[in-house]
Design a protein around this motif. Structure first.
Motif, PDB file in Angstrom:
ATOM      1  N   SER A  74      -7.106   5.389  27.917  1.00 33.51           N
ATOM      2  CA  SER A  74      -7.609   6.758  27.956  1.00 33.51           C
ATOM      3  C   SER A  74      -9.121   6.745  28.160  1.00 33.51           C
ATOM      4  N   ASN A  75      -9.587   7.696  28.955  1.00 32.87           N
ATOM      5  CA  ASN A  75     -11.020   7.936  29.078  1.00 32.87           C
ATOM      6  C   ASN A  75     -11.394   9.243  28.385  1.00 32.87           C
ATOM      7  N   ASP A  76     -10.492   9.761  27.540  1.00 35.52           N
ATOM      8  CA  ASP A  76     -10.804  10.949  26.739  1.00 35.52           C
ATOM      9  C   ASP A  76     -11.685  10.595  25.549  1.00 35.52           C
ATOM     10  N   LEU A  77     -11.824   9.321  25.259  1.00 35.59           N
ATOM     11  CA  LEU A  77     -12.721   8.853  24.205  1.00 35.59           C
ATOM     12  C   LEU A  77     -14.053   8.482  24.831  1.00 35.59           C
ATOM     13  N   GLU A  78     -15.108   8.554  24.046  1.00 35.46           N
ATOM     14  CA  GLU A  78     -16.453   8.277  24.559  1.00 35.46           C
ATOM     15  C   GLU A  78     -17.150   7.234  23.703  1.00 35.46           C
ATOM     16  N   ARG A  79     -17.824   6.309  24.361  1.00 34.62           N
ATOM     17  CA  ARG A  79     -18.735   5.377  23.704  1.00 34.62           C
ATOM     18  C   ARG A  79     -19.821   5.043  24.714  1.00 34.62           C
ATOM     19  N   ARG A  80     -21.077   5.226  24.298  1.00 31.83           N
ATOM     20  CA  ARG A  80     -22.215   4.929  25.171  1.00 31.83           C
ATOM     21  C   ARG A  80     -23.286   4.203  24.361  1.00 31.83           C
ATOM     22  N   TYR A  81     -24.011   3.346  25.058  1.00 33.19           N
ATOM     23  CA  TYR A  81     -25.112   2.605  24.448  1.00 33.19           C
ATOM     24  C   TYR A  81     -26.328   2.758  25.338  1.00 33.19           C
ATOM     25  N   ASN A 110     -17.322   9.071  20.291  1.00 30.57           N
ATOM     26  CA  ASN A 110     -16.339   9.495  19.299  1.00 30.57           C
ATOM     27  C   ASN A 110     -15.350   8.386  18.950  1.00 30.57           C
ATOM     28  N   PHE A 111     -15.630   7.140  19.375  1.00 32.39           N
ATOM     29  CA  PHE A 111     -14.745   6.020  19.051  1.00 32.39           C
ATOM     30  C   PHE A 111     -15.513   4.716  19.197  1.00 32.39           C
ATOM     31  N   ASP A 112     -15.525   3.886  18.130  1.00 30.82           N
ATOM     32  CA  ASP A 112     -16.206   2.590  18.201  1.00 30.82           C
ATOM     33  C   ASP A 112     -15.581   1.694  19.260  1.00 30.82           C
ATOM     34  N   GLY A 113     -14.278   1.650  19.342  1.00 29.68           N
ATOM     35  CA  GLY A 113     -13.602   0.930  20.409  1.00 29.68           C
ATOM     36  C   GLY A 113     -13.396  -0.550  20.201  1.00 29.68           C
ATOM     37  N   GLU A 114     -14.126  -1.179  19.273  1.00 31.62           N
ATOM     38  CA  GLU A 114     -13.979  -2.610  19.025  1.00 31.62           C
ATOM     39  C   GLU A 114     -14.607  -2.956  17.690  1.00 31.62           C
ATOM     40  N   ASN A 115     -14.274  -4.137  17.199  1.00 34.10           N
ATOM     41  CA  ASN A 115     -14.950  -4.674  16.026  1.00 34.10           C
ATOM     42  C   ASN A 115     -15.069  -6.183  16.174  1.00 34.10           C
ATOM     43  N   PRO A 116     -15.941  -6.826  15.394  1.00 38.68           N
ATOM     44  CA  PRO A 116     -16.164  -8.265  15.572  1.00 38.68           C
ATOM     45  C   PRO A 116     -14.935  -9.116  15.255  1.00 38.68           C
ATOM     46  N   ALA A 117     -14.064  -8.640  14.372  1.00 39.72           N
ATOM     47  CA  ALA A 117     -12.928  -9.452  13.937  1.00 39.72           C
ATOM     48  C   ALA A 117     -11.793  -9.491  14.960  1.00 39.72           C
ATOM     49  N   SER A 118     -11.551  -8.369  15.653  1.00 39.31           N
ATOM     50  CA  SER A 118     -10.376  -8.339  16.526  1.00 39.31           C
ATOM     51  C   SER A 118     -10.673  -7.961  17.967  1.00 39.31           C
ATOM     52  N   GLY A 144     -20.348   3.690  14.265  1.00 37.83           N
ATOM     53  CA  GLY A 144     -20.552   2.732  13.182  1.00 37.83           C
ATOM     54  C   GLY A 144     -21.379   1.519  13.576  1.00 37.83           C
ATOM     55  N   VAL A 145     -21.420   1.180  14.858  1.00 37.69           N
ATOM     56  CA  VAL A 145     -22.201   0.023  15.312  1.00 37.69           C
ATOM     57  C   VAL A 145     -23.643   0.398  15.668  1.00 37.69           C
ATOM     58  N   ASP A 146     -23.988   1.672  15.536  1.00 35.26           N
ATOM     59  CA  ASP A 146     -25.332   2.126  15.907  1.00 35.26           C
ATOM     60  C   ASP A 146     -26.370   1.554  14.948  1.00 35.26           C
ATOM     61  N   GLN A 147     -27.252   0.746  15.486  1.00 31.83           N
ATOM     62  CA  GLN A 147     -28.353   0.181  14.715  1.00 31.83           C
ATOM     63  C   GLN A 147     -29.621   0.428  15.525  1.00 31.83           C
ATOM     64  N   ARG A 148     -30.435   1.370  15.093  1.00 33.28           N
ATOM     65  CA  ARG A 148     -31.552   1.853  15.908  1.00 33.28           C
ATOM     66  C   ARG A 148     -32.664   0.837  16.125  1.00 33.28           C
ATOM     67  N   HIS A 149     -33.049   0.128  15.080  1.00 33.68           N
ATOM     68  CA  HIS A 149     -34.235  -0.731  15.168  1.00 33.68           C
ATOM     69  C   HIS A 149     -33.885  -2.176  14.820  1.00 33.68           C
ATOM     70  N   GLY A 179     -30.456  -0.061   9.041  1.00 33.55           N
ATOM     71  CA  GLY A 179     -29.053   0.035   8.669  1.00 33.55           C
ATOM     72  C   GLY A 179     -28.212   0.684   9.741  1.00 33.55           C
ATOM     73  N   THR A 180     -26.920   0.736   9.490  1.00 40.91           N
ATOM     74  CA  THR A 180     -25.986   1.386  10.409  1.00 40.91           C
ATOM     75  C   THR A 180     -25.389   2.599   9.713  1.00 40.91           C
ATOM     76  N   PRO A 181     -24.859   3.554  10.475  1.00 38.90           N
ATOM     77  CA  PRO A 181     -24.275   4.751   9.852  1.00 38.90           C
ATOM     78  C   PRO A 181     -23.083   4.400   8.968  1.00 38.90           C
ATOM     79  N   TYR A 182     -22.839   5.236   8.006  1.00 32.29           N
ATOM     80  CA  TYR A 182     -21.665   5.038   7.149  1.00 32.29           C
ATOM     81  C   TYR A 182     -20.948   6.346   6.943  1.00 32.29           C
TER      82      TYR A 182
END
Length: 182
Positions: A74-81, A110-118, A144-149, A179-182
């Motif tokens: 699906s491309n109905d989810l969004e993730r941008r960096y 609106n979706f992280d889409g991945e994590n380091p473990a899987s 959740g992966v957003d780390q600004r500085h 830090g990252t968002p929680y």
């Protein structure tokens, strides 16, 4: 009974991203340099698990009935960096070198889409859409992966050993990250 109520849809693409990057470098005499880079990534083809009135039902070997779920893209989810990185390094006399790197970035959607473990994750936001509203179930914001500085400062010092083996390099690095968002 495992593996009865999920199957891969007609076709499945690998999640991917489209990246644009640009950078410039400037030498500082013969001993130093500075560099600036910009990166933008747009992620596509997320894995989703879709269960709705059109996907049907399945029955296991024991006669139990389940709703069928399809794994699809699906491309109905969004993730941008988006990020800017700045680096400088300089070789002083006497075997001393120092440098620093700073990154200012943002990851949103609106979706992280991945994590380091899987690696890639499967979004279950598309199961039973009659009970969900996109505006509250798939709200866009910082992920959740957003780390600004992120900052790294390093230095090395070359110590002659007096042996035929050459020298010994001693280094130190200091890292700081927000830090990252929680």
């Amino acid at each position: 009974v495992q593996g009865v109520n999920q199957k891969i849809g007609e076709s499945l693409e690998s999640p991917n991203s489209l990246e644009y990057a640009a950078g410039v470098t400037r030498l500082l005499g013969e001993r130093g340099s500075v560099r600036a880079d910009y990166v933008f990534r747009d992620y596509n083809d997320f894995y989703i698990l879709r269960t709705d009135l059109t996907t049907g039902k399945v029955t296991d070997d024991l006669g139990r009935v389940y709703d069928l779920s399809l794994v699809e893209n699906s491309n109905d989810l969004e993730r941008r960096y988006q990020g800017g990185s700045f680096q400088a390094s300089y070789r002083f006399g006497g075997g001393v070198e120092a440098g620093a790197n700073y990154t200012l970035s943002r990851t949103w959607g609106n979706f992280d889409g991945e994590n380091p473990a899987s690696g890639p994750l499967t979004a279950q936001l598309f199961s039973y859409p009659e009970y969900r509203e996109a505006e509250w179930n798939q709200a866009e914001g910082n992920l959740g992966v957003d780390q600004r500085h992120r900052t790294r400062i390093w230095g090395t010092f070359n110590v002659p050993t007096g042996f035929d083996a050459g020298s010994l390099d001693i280094g130190v690095i200091v890292a700081h990250a927000s830090g990252t968002p929680y």
